[in-house]
Design a protein around this motif. Structure first.
Motif, PDB file in Angstrom:
ATOM      1  N   MET A   1      41.351  35.580  45.846  1.00 34.47           N
ATOM      2  CA  MET A   1      40.914  35.280  44.509  1.00 34.47           C
ATOM      3  C   MET A   1      41.837  34.266  43.859  1.00 34.47           C
ATOM      4  SD  MET A   1      40.291  37.670  41.233  1.00 34.47           S
ATOM      5  CE  MET A   1      41.517  37.282  40.040  1.00 34.47           C
ATOM      6  N   TYR A  43      35.457  35.150  37.126  1.00 41.78           N
ATOM      7  CA  TYR A  43      35.404  35.633  38.517  1.00 41.78           C
ATOM      8  C   TYR A  43      35.053  37.122  38.548  1.00 41.78           C
ATOM      9  CZ  TYR A  43      37.053  37.468  42.946  1.00 41.78           C
ATOM     10  OH  TYR A  43      37.137  38.144  44.129  1.00 41.78           O
ATOM     11  N   ILE A  44      35.709  37.922  37.722  1.00 44.78           N
ATOM     12  CA  ILE A  44      35.479  39.372  37.716  1.00 44.78           C
ATOM     13  C   ILE A  44      34.038  39.680  37.315  1.00 44.78           C
ATOM     14  CG2 ILE A  44      36.093  41.544  36.563  1.00 44.78           C
ATOM     15  CD1 ILE A  44      38.983  40.401  36.345  1.00 44.78           C
ATOM     16  N   ARG A  46      31.387  37.724  37.457  1.00 47.85           N
ATOM     17  CA  ARG A  46      30.435  37.222  38.454  1.00 47.85           C
ATOM     18  C   ARG A  46      30.422  38.135  39.689  1.00 47.85           C
ATOM     19  NH1 ARG A  46      32.430  32.574  38.195  1.00 47.85           N
ATOM     20  NH2 ARG A  46      33.667  32.666  40.092  1.00 47.85           N
ATOM     21  N   THR A  47      31.595  38.445  40.195  1.00 43.09           N
ATOM     22  CA  THR A  47      31.689  39.291  41.387  1.00 43.09           C
ATOM     23  C   THR A  47      31.196  40.704  41.086  1.00 43.09           C
ATOM     24  OG1 THR A  47      33.585  38.004  42.137  1.00 43.09           O
ATOM     25  CG2 THR A  47      33.254  40.150  43.168  1.00 43.09           C
ATOM     26  N   GLY A  48      31.619  41.231  39.945  1.00 42.21           N
ATOM     27  CA  GLY A  48      31.211  42.576  39.558  1.00 42.21           C
ATOM     28  C   GLY A  48      29.725  42.696  39.330  1.00 42.21           C
ATOM     29  N   SER A  50      27.423  41.112  40.877  1.00 38.45           N
ATOM     30  CA  SER A  50      26.755  41.206  42.183  1.00 38.45           C
ATOM     31  C   SER A  50      26.871  42.617  42.764  1.00 38.45           C
ATOM     32  CB  SER A  50      27.324  40.174  43.152  1.00 38.45           C
ATOM     33  OG  SER A  50      28.645  40.500  43.518  1.00 38.45           O
ATOM     34  N   ILE A  51      27.904  43.343  42.400  1.00 38.41           N
ATOM     35  CA  ILE A  51      28.075  44.728  42.867  1.00 38.41           C
ATOM     36  C   ILE A  51      27.175  45.662  42.060  1.00 38.41           C
ATOM     37  CG2 ILE A  51      29.685  46.676  43.023  1.00 38.41           C
ATOM     38  CD1 ILE A  51      31.938  44.569  43.447  1.00 38.41           C
ATOM     39  N   PHE A  68      37.129  46.801  44.648  1.00 35.78           N
ATOM     40  CA  PHE A  68      37.283  45.643  43.775  1.00 35.78           C
ATOM     41  C   PHE A  68      38.391  45.886  42.759  1.00 35.78           C
ATOM     42  CE2 PHE A  68      35.345  42.876  40.278  1.00 35.78           C
ATOM     43  CZ  PHE A  68      35.844  41.702  40.813  1.00 35.78           C
TER      44      PHE A  68
END
Length: 185
Positions: A1, A43-44, A46-48, A50-51, A68
């Motif tokens: 990251m 980033y958090i 966007r990534t979160g 998707s989860i 995560f």
């Protein structure tokens, strides 16, 4: 990251070289803290997203969120020396992402706990179970639907106790005590 974040941060002279985890990111990016916090937050989220938003992966959502969160905590400690501003950015972003689907994460966290506290997890030691419960409690702190969590947890607890399916009465008592401490009742 860190490499993703660092890729978008410049100083007045161009690229600021980052020498790796042994070097505190804050010393490299002097004066760029706000931009760096925004990049981390983005980033958090966007990534979160998707989860959390992938309904097909609901079964594994809590496990993914735990992984995560552990990676974010590691980055906070190793790269940002537990800087309070970055800690708050991570906390706020994580709280946002875990509550994207209203009450579903609260329900899934309760079901995850039920699974861990059932007889079927006899293969895990008391220490492993305690560690897992503590990590799940961190997720619990972020959810806004605590009443939904409570309803599912109570129902699952009653089933475990009435059917004799609990892996450990001590673990049940410990979890209830921790939840009382968190909720204040």
């Amino acid at each position: 990251m860190v490499s993703l974040i660092c890729a978008g941060i410049y100083d007045a002279d161009g690229w600021t070289p980052y020498r790796g985890p042994s070097e505190d990111v804050l010393t490299v990016f002097k004066g760029q803290c706000k931009s760096l916090r925004q990049a981390i937050s983005s980033y958090i989220r966007r990534t979160g997203q998707s989860i959390v938003m992938d309904e097909e992966k609901d079964k594994d959502m809590v496990s993914f969120l735990l992984e995560f969160k552990a990676s974010l905590d590691s980055i906070l400690e190793e790269s940002f020396s537990k800087n309070e501003a970055f800690c708050n950015t991570i906390k706020d972003s994580f709280e946002h992402l875990i509550n994207l689907r209203q009450n579903r994460p609260a329900e899934l966290i309760a079901k995850f706990l039920d699974e861990k506290l059932r007889d079927g997890n006899k293969g895990t030691s008391e220490e492993e179970l305690k560690g897992t419960l503590d990590k799940v409690l961190v997720l619990f702190r972020f959810i806004q639907g605590k009443d939904v969590f409570e309803a599912f947890y109570k129902k699952d607890l009653a089933k475990r106790l009435l059917l004799g399916k609990s892996a450990s009465i001590d673990a049940e008592k410990s979890m209830i005590s921790k939840l009382k401490t968190e909720c204040g009742s």
